[in-house]
Structures are given as C-alpha cells and as structure tokens.
Motif scaffolding. Structure first.
Motif, PDB file in Angstrom:
ATOM      1  N   GLN A  24       0.830  -1.198   0.000  1.00 35.79           N
ATOM      2  CA  GLN A  24       0.000   0.000   0.000  1.00 35.79           C
ATOM      3  C   GLN A  24       0.866   1.251   0.000  1.00 35.79           C
ATOM      4  OE1 GLN A  24      -3.188   0.039  -0.385  1.00 35.79           O
ATOM      5  NE2 GLN A  24      -3.528   2.244  -0.122  1.00 35.79           N
ATOM      6  N   ILE A  25       1.930   1.230   0.803  1.00 37.75           N
ATOM      7  CA  ILE A  25       2.859   2.363   0.847  1.00 37.75           C
ATOM      8  C   ILE A  25       3.509   2.577  -0.519  1.00 37.75           C
ATOM      9  CG2 ILE A  25       5.064   3.167   1.801  1.00 37.75           C
ATOM     10  CD1 ILE A  25       4.255   1.803   4.436  1.00 37.75           C
ATOM     11  N   GLN A  26       3.921   1.468  -1.154  1.00 38.51           N
ATOM     12  CA  GLN A  26       4.549   1.566  -2.472  1.00 38.51           C
ATOM     13  C   GLN A  26       3.579   2.123  -3.508  1.00 38.51           C
ATOM     14  OE1 GLN A  26       6.218  -2.243  -3.479  1.00 38.51           O
ATOM     15  NE2 GLN A  26       7.672  -2.239  -1.763  1.00 38.51           N
ATOM     16  N   ARG A  27       2.310   1.670  -3.431  1.00 39.28           N
ATOM     17  CA  ARG A  27       1.316   2.165  -4.392  1.00 39.28           C
ATOM     18  C   ARG A  27       1.053   3.657  -4.187  1.00 39.28           C
ATOM     19  NH1 ARG A  27      -1.202  -3.032  -3.686  1.00 39.28           N
ATOM     20  NH2 ARG A  27      -2.456  -2.214  -1.952  1.00 39.28           N
ATOM     21  N   GLU A  28       0.964   4.063  -2.925  1.00 37.41           N
ATOM     22  CA  GLU A  28       0.730   5.476  -2.639  1.00 37.41           C
ATOM     23  C   GLU A  28       1.914   6.312  -3.087  1.00 37.41           C
ATOM     24  OE1 GLU A  28      -0.136   5.711   1.483  1.00 37.41           O
ATOM     25  OE2 GLU A  28      -2.158   4.857   1.293  1.00 37.41           O
ATOM     26  N   ARG A  29       3.123   5.801  -2.856  1.00 38.35           N
ATOM     27  CA  ARG A  29       4.316   6.534  -3.276  1.00 38.35           C
ATOM     28  C   ARG A  29       4.385   6.648  -4.793  1.00 38.35           C
ATOM     29  NH1 ARG A  29       8.446   8.439  -0.575  1.00 38.35           N
ATOM     30  NH2 ARG A  29      10.468   8.757  -1.560  1.00 38.35           N
ATOM     31  N   ALA A  30       3.923   5.609  -5.481  1.00 38.72           N
ATOM     32  CA  ALA A  30       3.933   5.625  -6.945  1.00 38.72           C
ATOM     33  C   ALA A  30       2.956   6.639  -7.510  1.00 38.72           C
ATOM     34  CB  ALA A  30       3.612   4.235  -7.490  1.00 38.72           C
ATOM     35  N   ARG A  31       2.007   7.078  -6.670  1.00 45.43           N
ATOM     36  CA  ARG A  31       1.042   8.072  -7.126  1.00 45.43           C
ATOM     37  C   ARG A  31       1.430   9.489  -6.720  1.00 45.43           C
ATOM     38  NH1 ARG A  31      -2.788   4.009  -5.466  1.00 45.43           N
ATOM     39  NH2 ARG A  31      -3.052   5.073  -3.460  1.00 45.43           N
ATOM     40  N   GLU A  32       2.475   9.632  -5.920  1.00 46.56           N
ATOM     41  CA  GLU A  32       2.888  10.953  -5.476  1.00 46.56           C
ATOM     42  C   GLU A  32       3.390  11.790  -6.654  1.00 46.56           C
ATOM     43  OE1 GLU A  32       5.827  10.710  -2.463  1.00 46.56           O
ATOM     44  OE2 GLU A  32       4.479   9.905  -0.936  1.00 46.56           O
ATOM     45  N   PRO A  33       3.072  13.075  -6.673  1.00 43.38           N
ATOM     46  CA  PRO A  33       3.608  13.949  -7.721  1.00 43.38           C
ATOM     47  C   PRO A  33       5.131  14.012  -7.641  1.00 43.38           C
ATOM     48  CG  PRO A  33       1.790  15.000  -6.541  1.00 43.38           C
ATOM     49  CD  PRO A  33       2.162  13.774  -5.758  1.00 43.38           C
ATOM     50  N   LEU A  34       5.747  14.279  -8.781  1.00 41.65           N
ATOM     51  CA  LEU A  34       7.200  14.353  -8.854  1.00 41.65           C
ATOM     52  C   LEU A  34       7.644  15.780  -9.128  1.00 41.65           C
ATOM     53  CD1 LEU A  34       7.879  11.153 -10.996  1.00 41.65           C
ATOM     54  CD2 LEU A  34       8.126  11.392  -8.511  1.00 41.65           C
ATOM     55  N   GLN A  35       8.922  16.033  -8.903  1.00 42.39           N
ATOM     56  CA  GLN A  35       9.514  17.328  -9.195  1.00 42.39           C
ATOM     57  C   GLN A  35      10.950  17.116  -9.659  1.00 42.39           C
ATOM     58  OE1 GLN A  35      10.238  19.829  -5.799  1.00 42.39           O
ATOM     59  NE2 GLN A  35      10.811  18.107  -4.483  1.00 42.39           N
ATOM     60  N   VAL A 299      14.893  13.437 -10.669  1.00 44.98           N
ATOM     61  CA  VAL A 299      13.458  13.301 -10.425  1.00 44.98           C
ATOM     62  C   VAL A 299      13.250  12.799  -9.007  1.00 44.98           C
ATOM     63  CG1 VAL A 299      11.320  12.181 -11.154  1.00 44.98           C
ATOM     64  CG2 VAL A 299      13.060  12.782 -12.869  1.00 44.98           C
ATOM     65  N   THR A 300      12.463  13.520  -8.225  1.00 40.05           N
ATOM     66  CA  THR A 300      12.191  13.127  -6.851  1.00 40.05           C
ATOM     67  C   THR A 300      10.752  13.450  -6.509  1.00 40.05           C
ATOM     68  OG1 THR A 300      12.995  13.326  -4.561  1.00 40.05           O
ATOM     69  CG2 THR A 300      12.898  15.336  -5.862  1.00 40.05           C
ATOM     70  N   SER A 301      10.257  12.911  -5.409  1.00 36.60           N
ATOM     71  CA  SER A 301       8.875  13.151  -5.031  1.00 36.60           C
ATOM     72  C   SER A 301       8.704  14.603  -4.595  1.00 36.60           C
ATOM     73  CB  SER A 301       8.434  12.207  -3.923  1.00 36.60           C
ATOM     74  OG  SER A 301       9.138  12.485  -2.731  1.00 36.60           O
ATOM     75  N   LEU A 302       7.521  15.126  -4.789  1.00 34.92           N
ATOM     76  CA  LEU A 302       7.274  16.549  -4.535  1.00 34.92           C
ATOM     77  C   LEU A 302       7.432  16.888  -3.053  1.00 34.92           C
ATOM     78  CD1 LEU A 302       6.488  19.118  -6.006  1.00 34.92           C
ATOM     79  CD2 LEU A 302       4.086  18.604  -5.560  1.00 34.92           C
ATOM     80  N   GLY A 303       7.252  15.915  -2.186  1.00 33.78           N
ATOM     81  CA  GLY A 303       7.360  16.179  -0.765  1.00 33.78           C
ATOM     82  C   GLY A 303       8.770  16.294  -0.251  1.00 33.78           C
ATOM     83  N   GLU A 304       9.764  15.922  -1.074  1.00 35.93           N
ATOM     84  CA  GLU A 304      11.162  15.964  -0.660  1.00 35.93           C
ATOM     85  C   GLU A 304      11.824  17.228  -1.183  1.00 35.93           C
ATOM     86  OE1 GLU A 304      13.253  12.465  -1.691  1.00 35.93           O
ATOM     87  OE2 GLU A 304      11.776  11.115  -0.829  1.00 35.93           O
ATOM     88  N   THR A 305      12.807  17.712  -0.448  1.00 31.67           N
ATOM     89  CA  THR A 305      13.543  18.904  -0.874  1.00 31.67           C
ATOM     90  C   THR A 305      15.030  18.625  -0.837  1.00 31.67           C
ATOM     91  OG1 THR A 305      13.531  19.716   1.423  1.00 31.67           O
ATOM     92  CG2 THR A 305      11.792  20.485  -0.039  1.00 31.67           C
TER      93      THR A 305
END
Length: 305
Positions: A24-35, A299-305
């Motif tokens: 479930q965590i992997q699926r949710e992470r796969a749906r996270e916006p990227l930046q 390319v990284t998830s939008l929540g990371e900086t």
C-alpha cells in the motif's frame, strides 16, 4: 498443539498484514507527484568561466529552469555564431528566446503536454517585435508534468537530453541536422535576406513523452556537451548522484561541464564530434571548442527537498 497452531495463524496474519501495508505504501508513493531538483553549469569557449547562476548564458548558449503549479521545465538554446561576421551578436537571439519561454512557463501560457508550443509562441513573439531580433538558434525543452509523472519534450536541432535510470540510458532525444554540423534552427533574418538564411519551423521539432520514476536523472545540454563527451563518460558522472540534495546535483553538473571543457581543447582526443566528422568524410581529430551548457535534473517526489 492448539496454541502452536493459533500462534502460526497469528504470525501468518501479521506477515500478510505487513506485506499488504508495504504494498500500500509503495502504491501510494507511486502516485505521489514528482519534481525536478536541478543543477546547471557551463563554459564559453572564449571565456574560461563557469557558473551555477540560474539565469545565465554561456557564450552563444542560453538556458532556463522554471516551474509553475503543474510542471517543472528546463530548456537550452544554442545560438548560431556565424551571425558575428555580420556584426550581429549571436547570443542575443537564444538568450531572449529562452527568457520568453521562461516567462510563458511561469504564466502557465501553454499546454504542459506540448512544450513545442512554448517554443513556437516564443519564436512568434520574437518575429513580431517592432525591431526584429536578428539571429538563429537551436532549442530543446523538457517539461515534467508532476501529477502525470511524465516528461514531455521538444527538440529542434543538435542540443538534446538523456533520461538515465539505474545507470542506463532509457530515453534520449534525436539530433536533427540538415547535414554535418548544420543543425535545424529557428531564425529571424534581415528583410533583404529573407529566404537566404536557413530557418526551420518550430513545428518540425521532435516531440516525445516518457514516464519517469523517482531517482531518474535527466541530463540536458547543448552540442558543446555531447560533441565532447562519450556517453559512458556521462554515465560515470551521473552515477555519483546518490541523493536528491541540490548541492549534489549541482556538483555533478559543474564536474561534467568542466570535463567537457577540458576535452574540447584536447587535440589528441577522439571526440564524438571527430568521429562524426570522419563519418562525413572530413579529416578531423580532437575535441570541439564550443560553448557548453549542462543541466542535471534529478526526479524526486514533490514532498522531498
């Protein structure tokens, strides 16, 4: 015996629950916006100065890094130095072209899935100026649509980009040339030279799309980069990007630009440009002195900086 069986069922249930939670965590992470986390560097072939300033031009090259609510966009343009012999600054055209593209991205004046429309609209604006901006340049834009987790690109000429995943090139742009060392290009010519100056329509830009994943690296550059560095060299430098920190990405961009610059003046180096020259029947050896622009984007998830 009963207690052992009960323990076994509880253990199995706990393992199954854990696996389900991880999936479930992997699926949710796969749906996270990227930046994109970016770094940029470059050199002018006549001035030995590199910089990581965002808004900059290296010789006759220009670039921009921008974003709006939907996309992150990176772009490069390479001016045609031949205009210098006519008393025209060849760096002005690509610099204004990229600045106009950047403004349109920030204003959201384009469809994220069609970056070629940004090039076309910017080019049209240059042509409609009261005092035409004379010059020519290539153009290459890459747009990451955050929610779609997809890059959309438009490339006109011999600048270009690579998408690198786990040490391998998984997507690349295609070079556009009329003939050796004569790339497709946008141009605005003086009235008395209309039809005499090589000029291509922005509509012929190669447009592609590609789904990206967290950890992918996009390497964008002008021909001064790709004419002087072999692909395996580039992959070696990219392999050093181990995290999404901006300073790591910036260091990699700077190191790549410095290496390309060194090789461009090596008379004994069998550069990609030299090999292409030989294929065209031209006796040439060494690097190709040229302006160099490099953008590295992780390319990284939008929540990371």
């Amino acid at each position: 015996m009963h207690s052992v069986a009960l323990y076994g069922r509880l253990l199995a249930r706990a393992i199954a629950t854990g696996i389900h939670s991880e999936l479930q965590i992997q699926r949710e992470r796969a749906r996270e916006p990227l930046q994109l986390v970016t770094g940029s560097s470059g050199f002018s072939k006549t001035i030995t100065k590199s910089t990581n300033t965002r808004k900059w031009a290296f010789g006759d090259d220009a670039y921009f890094i921008s974003k709006n609510k939907t996309v992150d966009v990176i772009g490069v343009a390479d001016g045609v130095g031949g205009w210098r012999s006519y008393g025209i600054d060849p760096s002005a055209f690509p610099r204004i072209l990229m600045a106009t593209c950047e403004r349109m991205v920030q204003e959201g004046c384009f469809r994220p899935q069609a970056p070629a429309t940004v090039i076309a609209a910017s080019y049209q604006e240059l042509m409609e100026q009261k005092v035409p901006l004379i010059g020519s340049s290539t153009a290459c834009l890459v747009a990451l649509h955050r929610e779609e987790r997809t890059i959309y690109s438009a490339n006109l000429g011999d600048s270009g980009f690579l998408v690198i995943r786990e040490g391998e090139v998984v997507h690349r742009s295609q070079e556009q040339q009329h003939y050796f060392n004569t790339p497709f290009q946008l141009a605005v010519a003086p009235p008395n030279q209309q039809g005499l100056v090589l000029s291509d329509s922005p509509e012929v830009a190669e447009s592609t799309s590609f789904g990206v994943e967290e950890g992918d690296i996009i390497l964008l550059g002008t021909d001064g980069l790709f004419d002087n560095m072999q692909e395996d060299m580039l992959l070696e430098y990219i392999s050093k990007v181990k995290d999404h920190k901006e300073e790591t990405v910036q260091t990699t961009a700077s190191n790549i630009a410095e290496k390309a610059y060194q090789l461009s003046f090596d008379p004994e180096y069998m550069s990609p440009f030299a090999m292409s020259a030989m294929d065209a029947g031209i006796d040439f050896r060494g690097g190709k002195p040229d302006d160099i622009t490099v953008i590295v984007a992780r390319v990284t998830s939008l929540g990371e900086t």
